[in-house]
Motif scaffolding. Structure first.
Motif, PDB file in Angstrom:
ATOM      1  N   LYS A 104       1.078  -1.188   0.685  1.00  0.00           N
ATOM      2  CA  LYS A 104      -0.112  -0.452  -0.243  1.00  0.00           C
ATOM      3  C   LYS A 104       0.558   1.632  -0.069  1.00  0.00           C
ATOM      4  N   ILE A 105       1.888   1.321   0.267  1.00  0.00           N
ATOM      5  CA  ILE A 105       2.644   2.807   0.856  1.00  0.00           C
ATOM      6  C   ILE A 105       3.534   2.451  -0.439  1.00  0.00           C
ATOM      7  N   HIS A 106       4.797   1.201  -0.406  1.00  0.00           N
ATOM      8  CA  HIS A 106       5.850   1.108  -1.443  1.00  0.00           C
ATOM      9  C   HIS A 106       5.560   1.079  -2.762  1.00  0.00           C
ATOM     10  N   LYS A 107       6.473   1.859  -3.360  1.00  0.00           N
ATOM     11  CA  LYS A 107       6.635   0.889  -5.303  1.00  0.00           C
ATOM     12  C   LYS A 107       7.523  -0.183  -4.667  1.00  0.00           C
ATOM     13  N   ALA A 108       7.166  -1.365  -5.789  1.00  0.00           N
ATOM     14  CA  ALA A 108       8.046  -2.434  -5.640  1.00  0.00           C
ATOM     15  C   ALA A 108       9.690  -1.613  -6.214  1.00  0.00           C
ATOM     16  N   GLU A 109       9.648  -1.186  -6.286  1.00  0.00           N
ATOM     17  CA  GLU A 109      11.137  -0.368  -6.817  1.00  0.00           C
ATOM     18  C   GLU A 109      12.052   0.039  -5.776  1.00  0.00           C
ATOM     19  N   THR A 110      11.560   0.558  -4.937  1.00  0.00           N
ATOM     20  CA  THR A 110      11.978   1.003  -3.875  1.00  0.00           C
ATOM     21  C   THR A 110      12.183   0.130  -2.708  1.00  0.00           C
ATOM     22  N   ILE A 111      11.392  -0.703  -2.744  1.00  0.00           N
ATOM     23  CA  ILE A 111      11.848  -2.077  -2.095  1.00  0.00           C
ATOM     24  C   ILE A 111      12.541  -3.120  -2.641  1.00  0.00           C
ATOM     25  N   GLU A 112      13.064  -3.082  -3.780  1.00  0.00           N
ATOM     26  CA  GLU A 112      14.187  -3.793  -4.705  1.00  0.00           C
ATOM     27  C   GLU A 112      15.217  -2.755  -3.744  1.00  0.00           C
TER      28      GLU A 112
END
Length: 265
Positions: A55-63
């Motif tokens: 909900k909060i983060h883009k997948a690329e930020t997590i990566e």
């Protein structure tokens, strides 16, 4: 004094607050970032943590954050905190949801962090609240330039702590992805020896601290330990994202162990 305990094959360090006070007194800049159970459980695809992060983060930020773990600064003044559960005095189950999972956390730690990495206890600043030593640190930095990157319910932190040169960069969990680069740009302009404290979700705090490390500033993810200074309502958007945030379970549990606002200053 430095306490040491194990999380599987990983050793976690828990210094006393004087360890950090001495660094401030010696004018030594340092950084303390943390990635506690929710981050690792998200990587393990445990619910509700996976859904909250999505909900909060883009997948690329997590990566990007995962890739940062492979290239942690080799510097004693960069400290990474880890924990598999919430603070020890808090119940491990809330509304049928288990708060923390040693199995999930260890599984992901082994994938992403070298066994020889020097790690710290992620719930450290809440421990200082329980020990009634947290305010000693806040008084120590009172004369410094202090910047808080945190949600709006923390707007009174500066006045409660008597910070003489204080700035609050207000963030909301549901928009922090949108504005993270703008916030980073502002933080890069902060003067040397500033103190930046964070409560904006541990993964984004880690992201900011990692990006800024190398500047002559001190950065600390204090997380929800800062909530002891708040008497404001949590905004509805945040309540809808973080299922247990309104209860502040750890803060209610600590109220009989540590002084809160009326006696803390």
């Amino acid at each position: 004094m430095m306490f040491r305990f194990n999380l599987s094959n990983y050793e976690l360090l828990l210094p006393e607050v004087d360890f950090f006070i001495e660094k401030i007194q010696l004018n030594t800049s340092f950084s303390f970032a943390k990635l506690n159970h929710a981050f690792w459980q998200m990587l393990n695809k445990d619910q509700p943590w996976l859904g909250i992060f999505e909900k909060i983060h883009k997948a690329e930020t997590i990566e990007e954050c995962v890739s940062m773990l492979k290239n942690l600064p080799n510097d004693e003044n960069f400290m990474l905190g880890i924990s598999s559960h919430g603070p020890p005095i808090v119940p491990n189950v809330k509304e049928g949801v288990k708060i923390g999972s040693e199995k999930s956390v260890i599984s992901q730690l082994e994938k992403h962090i070298d066994i020889n990495e020097k790690l710290y206890y992620g719930q450290m600043w809440k421990s200082f609240c329980i020990q009634k030593s947290f305010m000693n640190f806040m008084k120590c930095i009172g004369g410094k330039r202090v910047v808080l990157v945190g949600m709006k319910h923390l707007s009174d932190v500066g006045s409660f702590c008597g910070f003489r040169n204080f700035k609050h960069i207000v963030v909301e969990l549901n928009t922090i992805e949108k504005y993270k680069n703008d916030i980073l740009f502002d933080l890069k302009k902060e003067e040397e020896k500033s103190i930046i404290i964070f409560q904006c979700g541990e993964m984004m705090s880690f992201w900011f601290i990692y990006k800024l490390f190398g500047k002559d500033i001190t950065m600390i993810d204090m997380g929800r330990s800062l909530d002891i200074f708040s008497n404001s309502e949590i905004d509805e958007n945040t309540k809808n994202i973080i299922f247990d945030i309104e209860d502040q379970l750890w803060m209610k549990s600590v109220s009989s162990h540590a002084p809160l606002r009326k006696t803390f200053i």
